[in-house]
Scaffold this motif. Structure first.
Motif, PDB file in Angstrom:
ATOM      1  N   GLN A 158       3.152  10.087  -0.174  1.00 27.81           N
ATOM      2  CA  GLN A 158       2.804   8.662  -0.224  1.00 27.81           C
ATOM      3  C   GLN A 158       3.694   7.862   0.713  1.00 27.81           C
ATOM      4  O   GLN A 158       3.244   6.922   1.367  1.00 27.81           O
TER       5      GLN A 158
ATOM      6  N   ALA B  28       0.804   4.898  -8.653  1.00 33.06           N
ATOM      7  CA  ALA B  28       0.219   3.974  -7.675  1.00 33.06           C
ATOM      8  C   ALA B  28       1.260   3.515  -6.670  1.00 33.06           C
ATOM      9  O   ALA B  28       1.156   2.437  -6.104  1.00 33.06           O
TER      10      ALA B  28
ATOM     11  N   GLN C  82       0.074   2.119  -3.240  1.00 33.21           N
ATOM     12  CA  GLN C  82      -0.564   0.801  -3.279  1.00 33.21           C
ATOM     13  C   GLN C  82       0.489  -0.291  -3.450  1.00 33.21           C
ATOM     14  O   GLN C  82       0.416  -1.341  -2.816  1.00 33.21           O
ATOM     15  N   TYR C  83       1.475  -0.040  -4.298  1.00 31.05           N
ATOM     16  CA  TYR C  83       2.583  -0.992  -4.449  1.00 31.05           C
ATOM     17  C   TYR C  83       3.264  -1.216  -3.102  1.00 31.05           C
ATOM     18  O   TYR C  83       3.510  -2.339  -2.685  1.00 31.05           O
TER      19      TYR C  83
ATOM     20  N   MET D 110       1.009  -3.201  -0.607  1.00 29.31           N
ATOM     21  CA  MET D 110       0.736  -4.606  -0.911  1.00 29.31           C
ATOM     22  C   MET D 110       2.001  -5.446  -0.897  1.00 29.31           C
ATOM     23  O   MET D 110       1.973  -6.601  -0.481  1.00 29.31           O
TER      24      MET D 110
ATOM     25  N   ASN E  24      -4.636  -2.971   2.402  1.00 32.06           N
ATOM     26  CA  ASN E  24      -4.698  -3.098   0.949  1.00 32.06           C
ATOM     27  C   ASN E  24      -5.863  -2.308   0.365  1.00 32.06           C
ATOM     28  O   ASN E  24      -5.766  -1.769  -0.731  1.00 32.06           O
TER      29      ASN E  24
ATOM     30  N   TRP F 138      -6.632   2.598   0.579  1.00 26.62           N
ATOM     31  CA  TRP F 138      -6.432   3.747  -0.310  1.00 26.62           C
ATOM     32  C   TRP F 138      -7.066   3.547  -1.677  1.00 26.62           C
ATOM     33  O   TRP F 138      -6.830   4.318  -2.587  1.00 26.62           O
ATOM     34  N   LEU F 139      -7.841   2.476  -1.834  1.00 26.77           N
ATOM     35  CA  LEU F 139      -8.517   2.275  -3.122  1.00 26.77           C
ATOM     36  C   LEU F 139      -9.819   3.064  -3.130  1.00 26.77           C
ATOM     37  O   LEU F 139     -10.543   3.087  -2.146  1.00 26.77           O
TER      38      LEU F 139
END
Lengths: 300, 471
Positions: free
Chosen positions: A32, A196, A199-200, A203, B61, B64-65
């Motif tokens: 990641q 996650a 994603q943290y 963002m 953003n 990766w969703l």
């Protein structure tokens, strides 16, 4: 002018990573992280990156995009060369460093100082280093002995106009990193959901400071401002501050250990008498003022 | 051409930087074309880099969703002052078909998402980042210095040809393909003596930064490719592939499609790629192509200007004197567009900005702002200590000279005179005023001037009146 230099400081304390491999193991953390580092390079061709590792008892630089390691001669037509080079270099150098187990505390501050020194060197080379910033990914709890070096790092970061972001992946909140983020205008994040992580990271920590102005980046609603005393390196709620050099002590002392100022016996007695805890046995003078509430307040 | 800082100074004052020149072109393409383009990871990465900072962050953003996210959730992530920027960014992404427009849910276009993911992590089998050529034992590949020299020589040939057209000199002619492109793009035009002559658009082009010039030409090339019925996806894909390649490496032509092989010749003429000989089965991208999606200087220091520092060479004084530390004929020729040159030394050109020299430039279609931004972009490091960078008197004077040209405005229209009576005159005038077509009036002389558009109405009105009066 929206490109930036990012220094990432990884806390690779083997003991801590072992304890928490269930939710997010080191391999999945690394993959990641690499995606995040690639994202930073992808944003702009001019973006630069330096990765530092804090290991038990030592700190080291893993990778720098300004001074990249020797390029392997084989090429993959399916991968963007800079990404491939970055991924290989980081993975290889981590693998090289991790093999020696050690009981020493992790040298997080050492890595942070190295990152700052590196930024400073880059800034000297060119007229202006665009928006330098640092991201500390920590897994270890605070080490009170680090208080003074961390504070010094914060001051040098402020002077470099660099922001420090901090992300505590495991364990309790760290007081020092909270303060570092607060004092340099960065953000501090304590992960709730470790799966996650990417994603943290994207963002909260990917946008460069110029974009963050219009984003609702996570900020701290309350910051722990407690300091560690200079004498025993304990984190304290109430302390005593030298009126000359502002050194912090957990109990009244007759002579300031930092600047050698002698304090009058009368004040020391009075302060000892006023301590909430049973007074320590050391009688003596001191114009050690006792700030109300917090050790950070100053009073003469 | 010196390698220049891409117009940082003009960007600084701008809160919303202008979007990249290629984006409007992409937005005008069909969804089908875009989706096919997004199948290549290298194209996704290059397009991603051309976007504005906020647009890039939004893509990241969402990248990766796995599932779509509610639009309101995403909007909450922007503070109130940034709402407009955020909505503009979403609209741009919508037009590029990167985020399909939807009022409730936000998600990346599936093709784009997998393309960019592949670019970020590597893998796949598209080979979109270029297949490297095998080591050639017989011949050494070209080194970076030689590549830079080659790119510079090609690019300067084009610019020098443009700037010296019509001055009687005969510099080296670029290839036929380049000449055709210059003519097609309106930068040069055939004059009455059937010689190519630079146009006013061409003069403006010369004052742009090399980076902008390069994209200007490539855009024209894309338009041309459309007309030639070339497959745009192949053309764009190849350009984007070049931009992600590594300088100083050799790549193989074997995996290129027919269209792309045909492009090799054109791109060689522009100095974007180097080949040992036209039939060679390997090619090397030059710095011009590897910096396409960055703002790094696309050209190395101009050759032979050992005295000229890389970042700037012009000193402008308050007395309108210009000192240019250069021995590059192209730079001198560009300066000659708006400076009257006085002396030439081996490493220095001295001239002054005069009313006549600026007028000449203005006649050629160059604007005052372009002159000022050229001087700013190429200012000598010594000048950078000044604040403001250029002497205000000179800047103001150049602008004033531009205003001088605008003292007269010409409008086409009709003059109405010889009204029989004052009442007649006023009646018609009032009618014309109601239509808002009066440009000028003089009641003493009983005449007024109306615009072209109003003429038929006024004419009809007068005719109806005379008819009514006659009957």
């Amino acid at each position: 002018m929206d490109y930036s230099h990012l220094a990432v400081v990884l806390d690779l304390s083997p003991g801590q990573w072992e304890g928490c491999s269930e939710e997010l193991g080191l391999p999945s953390f690394l993959s990641q992280l690499l995606a995040f580092l690639n994202a930073h390079i992808a944003l702009r061709d001019e973006n630069t990156l330096a990765v530092f590792a804090a290991l038990p008892g030592k700190s080291t630089m893993l990778y720098s995009s300004i001074d990249p390691p020797e390029q392997p001669s084989d090429m993959d037509p399916n991968a963007y060369p800079p990404f491939r080079q970055l991924d290989r270099a980081v993975v290889a150098s981590i693998a090289g460093e991790l093999d020696a187990p050690s009981e020493e505390p992790v040298a997080l501050v050492g890595a942070m100082s190295k990152a700052l020194c590196y930024m400073n060197r880059l800034a000297l080379g060119q007229t202006a280093l665009a928006e330098p910033r640092m991201l500390v990914l920590s897994v270890s709890p605070d080490q009170p002995a680090d208080y003074i070096p961390i504070m010094n790092s914060i001051f040098s970061a402020q002077k470099l106009k660099a922001t420090i972001d901090a992300c505590q992946i495991y364990g309790p909140h760290t007081v020092f990193l909270q303060q570092a983020a607060h004092l340099t205008g960065g953000s501090y994040l304590h992960l709730d959901r470790r799966d996650a992580l990417l994603q943290y990271l994207i963002m909260a920590f990917l946008p460069p400071p110029s974009i963050r102005r219009i984003l609702a980046v996570p900020t701290q609603d309350k910051i722990d401002f407690r300091a560690a005393c200079f004498c025993h390196k304990n984190i304290i709620d109430v302390g005593f501050v030298c009126s000359v050099c502002l050194s912090i002590f957990c109990q009244p002392v007759p002579v300031c250990s930092t600047c050698r100022t002698k304090f009058p016996i009368k004040t020391l007695k009075r302060l000892n008498a006023a301590r909430p805890l049973p007074p320590a046995s050391s009688p003596g003078p001191a114009p050690l003022s006792r700030p109300p509430g917090s050790a950070n307040g100053l009073k003469h | 051409m010196p390698s220049t800082q891409p117009y940082i100074y003009s960007e600084n004052g701008d809160s919303t930087p202008t979007p990249h020149a290629l984006l409007p072109f992409l937005q005008s393409q069909s969804q089908n074309t875009l989706t096919r383009l997004y199948q290549r990871p290298s194209s996704c990465l290059s397009i991603f880099r051309l976007l504005a900072p906020l647009e890039r962050q939004i893509i990241m953003n969402l990248l990766w969703l796995e599932s779509a996210i509610a639009a309101s959730t995403m909007a909450a992530w922007v503070i109130r002052e940034g709402k407009k920027l955020y909505e503009d960014a979403l609209a741009t992404l919508g037009r590029l078909n990167i985020i399909p427009q939807s009022s409730t849910k936000l998600a990346l276009n599936g093709t784009f998402k997998s393309g960019l993911r592949q670019a970020m992590t590597g893998g796949g089998s598209s080979g979109s980042f270029g297949v490297p050529a095998d080591k050639d034992d017989k011949r050494q590949g070209i080194d970076i210095e030689a590549l830079d020299g080659y790119a510079l020589e090609r690019w300067e040939t084009i610019l020098h040809y443009m700037v010296s057209s019509g001055t009687g000199q005969s510099p080296t002619r670029p290839s036929q393909g380049v000449l055709f492109l210059l003519q097609r793009s309106g930068l040069m035009a055939l004059s009455h003596s059937s010689l190519l002559q630079i146009t006013s658009a061409g003069f403006q082009f010369l004052l742009h930064s090399p980076h902008d010039q390069l994209w200007d030409l490539l855009l024209q090339y894309l338009h041309l490719a459309e007309e030639r019925q070339m497959d745009l996806v192949e053309v764009l894909g190849f350009i984007f592939m070049l931009s992600t390649m590594e300088l100083g490496r050799e790549y193989s032509t074997e995996n290129l499609s027919g269209t792309q092989k045909a492009m090799l010749e054109d791109l060689r003429d522009y100095g974007l790629i180097w080949q040992r000989k036209p039939s060679s089965r390997r090619f090397s991208p030059t710095r011009l192509s590897t910096t396409l999606t960055s703002s790094a200087p696309p050209l190395p220091t101009a050759r032979g200007t050992s005295s000229g520092p890389q970042e700037g060479f012009i000193i402008l004084e308050t007395n309108y004197r210009v000192y240019a530390y250069t021995d590059n004929p192209l730079q001198t020729a560009v300066l000659n567009l708006f400076v009257s040159l006085k002396y030439r030394f081996p490493n220095l050109v001295v001239g002054s900005i005069t009313r006549d020299s600026v007028k000449k430039a203005l006649m050629n279609g160059i604007s005052a702002d372009q002159i000022i931004s050229y001087l700013t972009a190429h200012a000598h490091p010594q000048m950078r200590k000044n604040n403001p960078l250029l002497p205000v008197t000179v800047q103001d004077q150049i602008r004033l000279w531009e205003l001088e040209r605008n003292r007269l405005k010409s409008r086409e229209g009709y003059l109405y005179t010889a009204f029989a009576s004052q009442a007649d005159y006023e009646f018609v005038l009032n009618y014309a005023k109601e239509l808002d077509v009066v440009v000028w009036e003089n009641s003493v002389k009983r005449c007024f001037f109306g615009t072209l558009e109003g003429h038929s109405n006024i004419k009809g009105f007068i005719e109806r009146r005379t008819l009514a009066a006659g009957s």
